[in-house]
Every structure is written in C-alpha cells, then in structure tokens.
Design an enzyme around this catalytic site. Structure first.
Site, PDB file in Angstrom:
ATOM      1  N   ARG A 128      76.255 -42.831 100.244  1.00 19.45           N
ATOM      2  CA  ARG A 128      77.176 -42.443 101.340  1.00 19.45           C
ATOM      3  C   ARG A 128      78.581 -42.078 100.854  1.00 19.45           C
ATOM      4  NH1 ARG A 128      74.290 -46.668 103.783  1.00 19.45           N
ATOM      5  NH2 ARG A 128      72.689 -45.814 105.146  1.00 19.45           N
ATOM      6  N   LYS A 150      85.511 -28.112  98.512  1.00 16.75           N
ATOM      7  CA  LYS A 150      84.245 -27.529  98.982  1.00 16.75           C
ATOM      8  C   LYS A 150      83.178 -27.836  97.942  1.00 16.75           C
ATOM      9  CE  LYS A 150      85.546 -23.569 101.838  1.00 16.75           C
ATOM     10  NZ  LYS A 150      85.475 -22.092 101.947  1.00 16.75           N
ATOM     11  N   GLU A 192      89.402 -14.096  90.498  1.00 18.39           N
ATOM     12  CA  GLU A 192      89.919 -15.055  91.490  1.00 18.39           C
ATOM     13  C   GLU A 192      91.432 -15.241  91.311  1.00 18.39           C
ATOM     14  OE1 GLU A 192      87.993 -16.174  93.912  1.00 18.39           O
ATOM     15  OE2 GLU A 192      85.925 -16.271  93.185  1.00 18.39           O
ATOM     16  N   LYS A 234      96.414 -22.111  96.094  1.00 12.22           N
ATOM     17  CA  LYS A 234      95.242 -22.708  96.741  1.00 12.22           C
ATOM     18  C   LYS A 234      95.603 -24.064  97.327  1.00 12.22           C
ATOM     19  CE  LYS A 234      90.428 -23.515  96.870  1.00 12.22           C
ATOM     20  NZ  LYS A 234      89.090 -23.256  96.395  1.00 12.22           N
ATOM     21  N   GLU A 244      88.968 -25.059 106.794  1.00 12.32           N
ATOM     22  CA  GLU A 244      88.830 -23.629 107.075  1.00 12.32           C
ATOM     23  C   GLU A 244      88.701 -23.303 108.569  1.00 12.32           C
ATOM     24  OE1 GLU A 244      86.690 -21.427 104.041  1.00 12.32           O
ATOM     25  OE2 GLU A 244      86.040 -20.018 105.580  1.00 12.32           O
ATOM     26  N   ARG A 248      92.684 -20.857 105.619  1.00 10.89           N
ATOM     27  CA  ARG A 248      91.899 -20.997 104.386  1.00 10.89           C
ATOM     28  C   ARG A 248      90.919 -19.842 104.213  1.00 10.89           C
ATOM     29  NH1 ARG A 248      89.275 -26.370 101.484  1.00 10.89           N
ATOM     30  NH2 ARG A 248      88.287 -25.202  99.806  1.00 10.89           N
ATOM     31  N   ASN A 252      88.715 -16.138 101.106  1.00  9.68           N
ATOM     32  CA  ASN A 252      87.448 -15.399 101.034  1.00  9.68           C
ATOM     33  C   ASN A 252      87.663 -13.895 100.860  1.00  9.68           C
ATOM     34  OD1 ASN A 252      85.984 -17.789 101.406  1.00  9.68           O
ATOM     35  ND2 ASN A 252      86.174 -17.640 103.632  1.00  9.68           N
ATOM     36  N   HIS A 255      84.948 -11.648  99.499  1.00 13.13           N
ATOM     37  CA  HIS A 255      83.693 -12.403  99.469  1.00 13.13           C
ATOM     38  C   HIS A 255      82.629 -11.854 100.420  1.00 13.13           C
ATOM     39  CE1 HIS A 255      86.058 -15.077  97.033  1.00 13.13           C
ATOM     40  NE2 HIS A 255      85.067 -15.931  96.892  1.00 13.13           N
ATOM     41  N   HIS A 259      79.455 -11.228  98.523  1.00 19.59           N
ATOM     42  CA  HIS A 259      78.219 -11.991  98.721  1.00 19.59           C
ATOM     43  C   HIS A 259      77.045 -11.066  99.034  1.00 19.59           C
ATOM     44  CE1 HIS A 259      80.150 -16.197  99.570  1.00 19.59           C
ATOM     45  NE2 HIS A 259      80.017 -15.948  98.288  1.00 19.59           N
ATOM     46  N   HIS A 273      79.570 -14.090  89.969  1.00 20.80           N
ATOM     47  CA  HIS A 273      80.289 -14.272  91.236  1.00 20.80           C
ATOM     48  C   HIS A 273      81.669 -13.590  91.202  1.00 20.80           C
ATOM     49  CE1 HIS A 273      81.722 -16.181  94.891  1.00 20.80           C
ATOM     50  NE2 HIS A 273      82.758 -16.676  94.230  1.00 20.80           N
TER      51      HIS A 273
HETATM   52  P1  NAD Z   1      79.148 -21.553  85.918  1.00 16.55           P
HETATM   53  O1  NAD Z   1      79.453 -22.934  86.269  1.00 16.55           O
HETATM   54  O2  NAD Z   1      77.735 -21.091  85.999  1.00 16.55           O
HETATM   55  O3  NAD Z   1      79.696 -21.281  84.445  1.00 16.55           O
HETATM   56  C1  NAD Z   1      79.475 -20.010  83.867  1.00 16.55           C
HETATM   57  C2  NAD Z   1      78.830 -20.124  82.478  1.00 16.55           C
HETATM   58  O4  NAD Z   1      79.837 -20.509  81.540  1.00 16.55           O
HETATM   59  C3  NAD Z   1      77.723 -21.164  82.382  1.00 16.55           C
HETATM   60  O5  NAD Z   1      76.702 -20.640  81.582  1.00 16.55           O
HETATM   61  C4  NAD Z   1      78.397 -22.332  81.659  1.00 16.55           C
HETATM   62  O6  NAD Z   1      77.473 -23.091  80.915  1.00 16.55           O
HETATM   63  C5  NAD Z   1      79.377 -21.621  80.781  1.00 16.55           C
HETATM   64  N1  NAD Z   1      80.593 -22.375  80.443  1.00 16.55           N
HETATM   65  C6  NAD Z   1      81.332 -23.146  81.259  1.00 16.55           C
HETATM   66  N2  NAD Z   1      82.440 -23.568  80.618  1.00 16.55           N
HETATM   67  C7  NAD Z   1      82.376 -23.057  79.373  1.00 16.55           C
HETATM   68  C8  NAD Z   1      83.244 -23.129  78.251  1.00 16.55           C
HETATM   69  N3  NAD Z   1      84.417 -23.732  78.288  1.00 16.55           N
HETATM   70  N4  NAD Z   1      82.862 -22.480  77.115  1.00 16.55           N
HETATM   71  C9  NAD Z   1      81.679 -21.790  77.077  1.00 16.55           C
HETATM   72  N5  NAD Z   1      80.847 -21.674  78.098  1.00 16.55           N
HETATM   73  C10 NAD Z   1      81.196 -22.308  79.242  1.00 16.55           C
HETATM   74  O7  NAD Z   1      79.980 -20.494  86.784  1.00 16.55           O
HETATM   75  P2  NAD Z   1      81.454 -20.453  87.376  1.00 16.55           P
HETATM   76  O8  NAD Z   1      81.815 -19.029  87.372  1.00 16.55           O
HETATM   77  O9  NAD Z   1      82.354 -21.428  86.729  1.00 16.55           O
HETATM   78  O10 NAD Z   1      81.227 -20.938  88.869  1.00 16.55           O
HETATM   79  C11 NAD Z   1      80.447 -20.204  89.780  1.00 16.55           C
HETATM   80  C12 NAD Z   1      80.033 -21.120  90.890  1.00 16.55           C
HETATM   81  O11 NAD Z   1      81.199 -21.616  91.546  1.00 16.55           O
HETATM   82  C13 NAD Z   1      79.188 -20.452  91.954  1.00 16.55           C
HETATM   83  O12 NAD Z   1      78.098 -21.287  92.267  1.00 16.55           O
HETATM   84  C14 NAD Z   1      80.123 -20.363  93.162  1.00 16.55           C
HETATM   85  O13 NAD Z   1      79.445 -20.426  94.379  1.00 16.55           O
HETATM   86  C15 NAD Z   1      80.986 -21.567  92.947  1.00 16.55           C
HETATM   87  N6  NAD Z   1      82.303 -21.502  93.599  1.00 16.55           N
HETATM   88  C16 NAD Z   1      82.678 -22.555  94.352  1.00 16.55           C
HETATM   89  C17 NAD Z   1      83.923 -22.555  94.953  1.00 16.55           C
HETATM   90  C18 NAD Z   1      84.364 -23.753  95.733  1.00 16.55           C
HETATM   91  O14 NAD Z   1      85.412 -23.689  96.393  1.00 16.55           O
HETATM   92  N7  NAD Z   1      83.667 -24.844  95.685  1.00 16.55           N
HETATM   93  C19 NAD Z   1      84.788 -21.467  94.790  1.00 16.55           C
HETATM   94  C20 NAD Z   1      84.373 -20.413  93.984  1.00 16.55           C
HETATM   95  C21 NAD Z   1      83.117 -20.437  93.394  1.00 16.55           C
HETATM   96  N1  GLY Z   2      86.755 -20.496  97.452  1.00 12.92           N
HETATM   97  C1  GLY Z   2      87.139 -20.528  98.812  1.00 12.92           C
HETATM   98  C2  GLY Z   2      87.683 -21.850  99.285  1.00 12.92           C
HETATM   99  O1  GLY Z   2      87.800 -22.781  98.546  1.00 12.92           O
HETATM  100  O2  GLY Z   2      88.003 -21.949 100.434  1.00 12.92           O
END
Ligand code: NAD
Ligand code: GLY
Length: 375
Positions: A128, A150, A192, A234, A244, A248, A252, A255, A259, A273
């Site tokens: 929980r 998020k 971003e 942010k 949001e 907020r 997006n 996006h 998306h 992404h």
């Molecule tokens: P990811 O976590 O898949 O990382 C990208 C790649 O880089 C992976 O293969 C990872 O193993 C590698 N990697 C990570 N750090 C490294 C480092 N220091 N050196 C070498 N390799 C490294 O992708 P991402 O782009 O970090 O994140 C994308 C995800 O984030 C998506 O799922 C998206 O939906 C999510 N996201 C969430 C939010 C939120 O607010 N929660 C906002 C934007 C994106």
């Molecule tokens: N990446 C969008 C948010 O955090 O609201």
C-alpha cells in the site's frame, strides 16, 4: 569516472508535506549514502535498475551506499519499454517481497524513465505504498520523468495507462552518468529540454539556440544549466498543478502528435519517445501556424532548433512513413488527453507561449497531416 561531489543546483518541488529536493550536479552518486540515509529506517535499500545501467554504474552506487553502511539490494530488470508492463511489475514486486522489504524501507529507482516509472509505480502499490528515491541516468529522466511523481506501466491497449501519482522523497541527477549515454538517447532527452523553452520560457529557448552543441557534448557547465533550468520549470508547474487539472498539461507539448507516431511505430528503437516528442513539437507549432494561432516564423524557428539537435521535425524523417492521417488521428482520440471525443492539443501562440486547446477539430488535424505528407 567520478569527480568531487558538486551539487551545482538544488531545486525544491514545493508540495507542502511531500516537498522534495532535486539535486543536480557531478559526483552525486558517490555521496548517495549520506543523501539517502535520512530517509531510511533500516540501513538497506532495494535498487531497481536495468541490466545496462547496473552493468555500467551499479558498482559505483553500491560502493557509495556501502561506505555509509547501507546494504544495496539489487533488483535488476531487462532494459527497454517492454519491461514497463504488468509482467515487469509482477516480477519486481515479487522480488521486493522475496527481499522482505517492509513498509519502512525505501526503493531506489536507478535508471532511465522506464525504470523510474516502473519502480515508482511498484513503490506506490507495494504494501500500500513505500517511499522511493530517484537516481535518473538518462537526460530524459533527469529533466522530466524523475520529477513530478507520475508513475505508470504500459498495457497492450496503450502507454502509461495504468499508474499512480507517487512523489519521490529525493531526486539525485548525477550529470557524470550521462557520459555513457548513447548520443541518440542524449538527443532524445534534449527534446524534452527544448520543450521547456518552447512551452513557456523564451529566454531559455534563446539560450538553447546558442548552447545546444555544448549541452549535447555534455560540457559540464552548459549541461548543468540546461538540466537545472528544465527541472526548475517542471518543479514550478508540478507544485502548482500536481495532478494535471490544468497547467501541468503544458508539459505534454508535442505529445499528442508524438504518441500517435509512437503507437504506429511500436514504442521501440524505431522511434524513441524523445524523438517522437521532437517531431510532435515541430508539428504542433506548424499546426498552430496553419490555424493562424502562431507566427509562421516562430514555427520555423522552433523547427530549426529541434533539427539542429539532430532530431526529426517532419513525418518523412520518422521510420514508418508514409503514415495514414486517419489512423494517426484515431490514436490521438484514444489518448488520455482526449476528452468527450474532442482532441486536446498543446498549441502555441509563439515561442514560449504554449496553451491548452481542448476542442481541436479532428478534420482540421487530418487535413494538416495530409499537407505534411501523410496518406
Ligand atoms: P529508458 O529508461 O528506456 O532508457 C533508454 C536506454 O538508455 C535504455 O536502454 C537504458 O538501459 C539506457 N541507459 C540509461 N541510462 C544510461 C546511461 N547512463 N548510460 C548508458 N545507457 C543508459 O528510456 P528513457 O528515455 O530514459 O525514458 C523513457 C520512458 O520514460 C518512457 O517509458 C516514457 O513513457 C517515460 N516518461 C515518463 C515521464 C513521467 O513523467 N513519468 C515523462 C517522460 C517520459
Ligand atoms: N511528462 C509530463 C508530466 O510529467 O506531466
């Protein structure tokens, strides 16, 4: 490659009793033990990381924790978006149970946005809810996904459809780890960064026009400034609108188009992404201009800044082109941001002047996409 600990910037996400700090600087992982200690009831933390990040940087984090007398309990998952799934969540929570993590323990998310979203959601629901700390290792995770609470997993019906708001206790954005990040991932994260300039900070946008090369080359001063300014923006938006309900949504920008493109390309290596967001932002600015909402020269300048960073700005640059305009619009209608059949977009009146448009006409978007080269 460690250097002396230097917290170049400490930014507070002002959420009252749930406020937390985002520290940005070099060598932060080496001081992770002291940084985490105040949040731990027992001298142990489960570290959720992916195989790549753990292989490159796990020993450094474990050693830093052990120096502070904190046991590091690794929960290592495969890298990639497919890990952010019900199966991935079941695996992580089962392993946390096997480690006998209890409600007073803290989960550390050590990786990119995939690990942060998955570990954060696991923390939100494990027994929980337990506390968690983010140590983001991609540029995208440092400037965006680790901040704001998020958390989510994907389902076969779409991305981020099951999740929770669960704020971390602390974020350590150690710029040194970006040295091993592939250039393509660095550029995707930079999309971003530009987003913050385009959505509400013209001065930052102009600074990025001059400093993009330094940021992408990981020049320490430029990189620290770009990450810190992004996080400040942010943090300020999240503090005002955590769940949001309004402002907020500006985060997006790019996006809705993005998306739709990710849905068509399968959320994988064909289109990262950040690359989808880059193309999406360029499309959102040109769409705004096509509707008479934004000066054409601003849309052009946004596109140049995005393209200069080596990111896509047109459909033709995205693998999978030619896209079908109606299929793209159908994806947009299924997006979380769609309400009552109307399309919601973040559009712009100019550079640094984004706004939420809630009743965008699907036919206008279809026509625009056809002009952009969609079938
Ligand atoms: P990811 O976590 O898949 O990382 C990208 C790649 O880089 C992976 O293969 C990872 O193993 C590698 N990697 C990570 N750090 C490294 C480092 N220091 N050196 C070498 N390799 C490294 O992708 P991402 O782009 O970090 O994140 C994308 C995800 O984030 C998506 O799922 C998206 O939906 C999510 N996201 C969430 C939010 C939120 O607010 N929660 C906002 C934007 C994106
Ligand atoms: N990446 C969008 C948010 O955090 O609201």
């Amino acid at each position: 490659m460690s250097r002396a600990i230097a917290v170049d910037h400490a930014i507070t996400v002002g959420l009252g009793a749930r406020a937390y700090e985002v520290r940005v600087g070099g060598g932060l992982i080496d001081g992770a033990g002291q940084a985490l200690a105040p949040f731990l009831k027992r001298r142990r933390t489960a570290i959720v990381s992916d195989e790549t990040v753990w292989g490159l940087h796990g020993a450094r984090l474990s050693a830093a924790l052990e120096r502070a007398g904190i046991a590091a309990l690794p929960v290592i998952v495969p890298p990639g978006e497919q890990t952010k799934s019900f199966a991935g969540l079941a695996d992580v929570t089962d392993r946390l149970l096997a480690l006998e993590l209890d409600r007073g323990d803290v989960i550390t998310a050590f990786g990119g946005g995939v690990v942060g979203d998955l570990a954060g959601f696991a923390a939100a629901i494990y027994k929980r809810g337990v506390d968690f700390v983010q140590i983001p290792t991609t540029l995208l995770a440092q400037v965006d996904s680790s901040v704001g609470g998020k958390t989510a997993i994907d389902t076969p019906r779409g991305k981020n459809l099951v999740g929770a708001f669960h704020q971390p206790k602390l974020v350590l954005a150690d710029l040194d780890v970006l040295a091993t990040l592939p250039d393509r991932e660095m550029r995707a994260g930079y999309a971003e960064v530009i987003k913050y300039g385009l959505l509400g900070d013209f001065t930052f946008f102009e600074w990025l026009e001059l400093n993009a090369a330094g940021v992408l080359a990981r020049e320490p001063v430029a990189l620290a400034q770009a990450v810190a300014r992004s996080v400040e923006t942010k943090a300020e938006i999240v503090a005002e609108d955590e769940t949001e309900q309004g402002r907020r949504a500006l985060l997006n920008l790019g996006h809705t188009f993005g998306h739709a493109l990710e849905s068509e390309t399968g959320y994988g290596a064909a289109l990262l992404h950040g690359e989808a967001v880059a193309a999406g932002m360029a499309l959102a600015f040109r769409f705004s201009a096509s509707q008479g909402l934004c000066p054409t020269q601003d849309a052009y300048r946004a596109g140049v800044a995005i393209a200069t960073a080596g990111l896509p700005t047109t459909l033709a640059e995205v693998a999978g082109h030619p896209f079908d305009a109606q299929r793209l619009v159908r994806h947009m209608a299924q997006d979380k941001k769609a309400e009552g059949g109307k399309l919601t977009f973040i559009l712009a009146h100019g550079l640094g002047e984004a706004f939420v448009a809630k009743d965008v006409d699907a036919t206008a978007v279809t026509a625009f996409l056809k002009l952009e080269g969609a079938a």
